[in-house]
Scaffold this active site. Sequence first.
Site, PDB file in Angstrom:
ATOM      1  CB  VAL A  66      10.999   5.833  -5.570  1.00 53.28           C
ATOM      2  CG1 VAL A  66      11.981   4.518  -5.245  1.00 53.28           C
ATOM      3  CG2 VAL A  66      10.609   6.411  -4.153  1.00 53.28           C
TER       4      VAL A  66
ATOM      5  CG  HIS B 181       6.747   2.841  -8.454  1.00 54.79           C
ATOM      6  ND1 HIS B 181       8.160   3.399  -8.698  1.00 54.79           N
ATOM      7  CD2 HIS B 181       5.882   3.765  -8.073  1.00 54.79           C
ATOM      8  CE1 HIS B 181       7.763   4.918  -8.316  1.00 54.79           C
ATOM      9  NE2 HIS B 181       6.472   5.079  -8.152  1.00 54.79           N
TER      10      HIS B 181
ATOM     11  NE  ARG C 195      -3.796  -2.158   2.185  1.00 57.50           N
ATOM     12  CZ  ARG C 195      -4.497  -2.697   1.472  1.00 57.50           C
ATOM     13  NH1 ARG C 195      -4.691  -1.964   0.387  1.00 57.50           N
ATOM     14  NH2 ARG C 195      -5.043  -3.856   1.525  1.00 57.50           N
ATOM     15  CG  ASP C 196       1.518   5.337  -2.303  1.00 62.66           C
ATOM     16  OD1 ASP C 196       1.553   6.510  -1.355  1.00 62.66           O
ATOM     17  OD2 ASP C 196       1.946   5.460  -3.348  1.00 62.66           O
TER      18      ASP C 196
ATOM     19  CG  HIS D  25       1.302   4.758  -8.810  1.00 59.98           C
ATOM     20  ND1 HIS D  25       1.348   5.151  -7.345  1.00 59.98           N
ATOM     21  CD2 HIS D  25       2.507   5.144  -9.609  1.00 59.98           C
ATOM     22  CE1 HIS D  25       2.552   5.907  -7.260  1.00 59.98           C
ATOM     23  NE2 HIS D  25       3.261   5.788  -8.856  1.00 59.98           N
TER      24      HIS D  25
END
Length: 118
Positions: free
Chosen positions: A98, A102, A31-32, A104
């Site tokens: 970052v 990745h 989870r963000d 989302h």
Amino acid sequence: MSDAETLFERIIAGEIPADVVYEDDNTFAFRDINPQAKVHVLVVPKKRYRNVGELAAGDPELLSAVIGAAKKVAELEGIVESGYRVVFNTDGDAGQTVFHVHAHVLGGEHLGLFGRHA
């Protein structure tokens, strides 16, 4: 690319705690910490590439695994039927902070053009 570990590599290694949603041999999803939707999960390949373009050129099978993991996350989070978004930010102007690629996975509510519906 710098040899210094990224934040995500430290999370994958268990050095930094995370709310893990899914993991397999190639990917890690959590989870963000600053969610932009009711469901906001990051899917990270365990092997580091700077961004999605570098990943696509360097290891298309791993990119496919990341997309497959994003679908698995959507299933686990119960948002497949209502709909979800998969977003890759690439470099600074797109908001990538970052530099370890990745995806989302966003959903669980109506999403506007770029984030939450106002």
